[in-house]
Write a protein that holds these residues in place. Structure first.
Motif, PDB file in Angstrom:
ATOM      1  N   MET A   1      -3.849  -3.375  -5.486  1.00 29.65           N
ATOM      2  CA  MET A   1      -3.736  -4.588  -4.679  1.00 29.65           C
ATOM      3  C   MET A   1      -2.505  -4.503  -3.787  1.00 29.65           C
ATOM      4  O   MET A   1      -1.479  -3.997  -4.184  1.00 29.65           O
ATOM      5  N   SER A   2      -2.611  -5.019  -2.600  1.00 25.96           N
ATOM      6  CA  SER A   2      -1.530  -5.006  -1.627  1.00 25.96           C
ATOM      7  C   SER A   2      -0.423  -5.974  -2.043  1.00 25.96           C
ATOM      8  O   SER A   2      -0.684  -6.993  -2.670  1.00 25.96           O
ATOM      9  N   GLU A   3       0.793  -5.631  -1.652  1.00 27.79           N
ATOM     10  CA  GLU A   3       1.948  -6.486  -1.927  1.00 27.79           C
ATOM     11  C   GLU A   3       2.598  -6.830  -0.595  1.00 27.79           C
ATOM     12  O   GLU A   3       2.742  -5.979   0.278  1.00 27.79           O
ATOM     13  N   ILE A   4       2.992  -8.112  -0.419  1.00 26.36           N
ATOM     14  CA  ILE A   4       3.616  -8.549   0.824  1.00 26.36           C
ATOM     15  C   ILE A   4       5.085  -8.871   0.566  1.00 26.36           C
ATOM     16  O   ILE A   4       5.411  -9.629  -0.341  1.00 26.36           O
ATOM     17  N   LYS A   5       5.955  -8.275   1.392  1.00 24.16           N
ATOM     18  CA  LYS A   5       7.392  -8.539   1.313  1.00 24.16           C
ATOM     19  C   LYS A   5       7.836  -9.137   2.631  1.00 24.16           C
ATOM     20  O   LYS A   5       7.413  -8.703   3.702  1.00 24.16           O
ATOM     21  N   LYS A   6       8.704 -10.133   2.558  1.00 21.34           N
ATOM     22  CA  LYS A   6       9.250 -10.762   3.756  1.00 21.34           C
ATOM     23  C   LYS A   6      10.619 -10.156   4.044  1.00 21.34           C
ATOM     24  O   LYS A   6      11.477 -10.095   3.162  1.00 21.34           O
ATOM     25  N   ILE A  67       3.370  -5.270   4.441  1.00 19.67           N
ATOM     26  CA  ILE A  67       2.271  -5.215   3.473  1.00 19.67           C
ATOM     27  C   ILE A  67       2.193  -3.786   2.948  1.00 19.67           C
ATOM     28  O   ILE A  67       1.860  -2.864   3.693  1.00 19.67           O
ATOM     29  N   ASP A  68       2.554  -3.605   1.682  1.00 21.21           N
ATOM     30  CA  ASP A  68       2.479  -2.291   1.028  1.00 21.21           C
ATOM     31  C   ASP A  68       1.123  -2.166   0.345  1.00 21.21           C
ATOM     32  O   ASP A  68       0.693  -3.072  -0.369  1.00 21.21           O
ATOM     33  N   PHE A  69       0.468  -1.042   0.566  1.00 20.99           N
ATOM     34  CA  PHE A  69      -0.837  -0.823  -0.047  1.00 20.99           C
ATOM     35  C   PHE A  69      -0.691  -0.106  -1.375  1.00 20.99           C
ATOM     36  O   PHE A  69       0.245   0.679  -1.580  1.00 20.99           O
ATOM     37  N   SER A  70      -1.612  -0.372  -2.271  1.00 18.24           N
ATOM     38  CA  SER A  70      -1.599   0.249  -3.597  1.00 18.24           C
ATOM     39  C   SER A  70      -2.011   1.717  -3.491  1.00 18.24           C
ATOM     40  O   SER A  70      -2.599   2.136  -2.488  1.00 18.24           O
ATOM     41  N   GLU A  71      -1.736   2.472  -4.538  1.00 20.11           N
ATOM     42  CA  GLU A  71      -2.135   3.892  -4.603  1.00 20.11           C
ATOM     43  C   GLU A  71      -3.654   4.018  -4.409  1.00 20.11           C
ATOM     44  O   GLU A  71      -4.131   4.908  -3.710  1.00 20.11           O
ATOM     45  N   LYS A 167      -7.869   6.479   6.899  1.00 17.72           N
ATOM     46  CA  LYS A 167      -6.868   6.150   5.877  1.00 17.72           C
ATOM     47  C   LYS A 167      -5.991   4.981   6.325  1.00 17.72           C
ATOM     48  O   LYS A 167      -5.605   4.891   7.495  1.00 17.72           O
ATOM     49  N   LEU A 168      -5.691   4.111   5.367  1.00 21.15           N
ATOM     50  CA  LEU A 168      -4.715   3.059   5.627  1.00 21.15           C
ATOM     51  C   LEU A 168      -3.336   3.696   5.728  1.00 21.15           C
ATOM     52  O   LEU A 168      -3.081   4.714   5.078  1.00 21.15           O
ATOM     53  N   PRO A 169      -2.441   3.105   6.506  1.00 21.40           N
ATOM     54  CA  PRO A 169      -1.065   3.607   6.496  1.00 21.40           C
ATOM     55  C   PRO A 169      -0.407   3.201   5.180  1.00 21.40           C
ATOM     56  O   PRO A 169      -0.934   2.345   4.457  1.00 21.40           O
ATOM     57  N   PHE A 174       4.000  -6.831  10.222  1.00 22.93           N
ATOM     58  CA  PHE A 174       3.792  -7.836  11.257  1.00 22.93           C
ATOM     59  C   PHE A 174       5.163  -8.431  11.569  1.00 22.93           C
ATOM     60  O   PHE A 174       5.875  -8.865  10.667  1.00 22.93           O
ATOM     61  N   VAL A 175       5.530  -8.461  12.850  1.00 25.06           N
ATOM     62  CA  VAL A 175       6.871  -8.882  13.250  1.00 25.06           C
ATOM     63  C   VAL A 175       6.796 -10.138  14.104  1.00 25.06           C
ATOM     64  O   VAL A 175       6.098 -10.168  15.123  1.00 25.06           O
TER      65      VAL A 175
END
Length: 183
Positions: A1-6, A67-71, A167-169, A174-175
């Motif tokens: 699952m993706s993780e979102i960091k601000k 948004i960091d994508f999971s393995e 492939k996803l990066p 998003f800025v």
């Protein structure tokens, strides 16, 4: 699952403008993108002087969502249409993330959209009609002439990455931002 960091950073508008803004050059890129992907009210050309926007405020809060994508997500190879669908899902997420920027707005602060506006399925600018959501539409850093790639690298140490070859990066960024301390 993706993780979102601000990610956030506060900078002086005058220094930011000097180091990262070249409206003439960046607006050409925005217009080229629109010619390929469709016109949008939050991208140039504008009927106002962009320098007046920058000169109205003392401070800028850069607000980026990484948004960091999971393995598992990174390991998957997508068909072209499937990858487009996945990326559009994340693109639509910008509307929800923009709420954090809208909440910071006041009479002395103006939010900046997370890239190209996507509040509507198709922008009315393509049809020569006025914006349907002027109360929510905001300009973006790049539409006001900022090199957002350099901003993200210099302030946060991250490179802007793109999906390629199915492939996803490793992550998406998003800025947006908030111009504040009105002069």
């Amino acid at each position: 699952m993706s993780e979102i960091k601000k990610l956030t950073a506060d900078v002086n508008v005058s220094e930011f403008y000097e180091n990262y803004v070249d409206f003439e050059e960046v607006s050409k890129l925005c217009i080229e993108e629109q010619e390929m992907l469709g016109y949008n009210w939050n991208y140039p050309p504008f009927e106002f002087d962009v320098d007046e926007v920058w000169n109205t405020y003392e401070k800028l809060k850069i607000i980026a969502f990484k948004i960091d994508f999971s393995e598992e997500e990174l390991a998957h190879t997508f068909e072209e249409k499937e990858l487009e669908f996945v990326l559009k899902r994340f693109e639509r997420m910008k509307v929800k993330l923009m709420n954090e920027i809208y909440m910071l707005e006041s009479e002395d602060a103006m939010g900046l959209f997370l890239g190209k506006c996507n509040l509507c399925m198709r922008c009315t600018r393509e049809f020569g009609m006025p914006c349907k959501m002027p109360f929510k539409m905001r300009y973006s850093l790049e539409s006001l002439g900022a090199y957002t790639d350099r901003v993200i690298e210099d302030l946060f140490g991250f490179e802007i990455k793109y999906a390629e070859n199915g492939k996803l990066p490793e992550y998406l960024i998003f800025v947006g931002g908030l111009l504040y301390d009105k002069k």
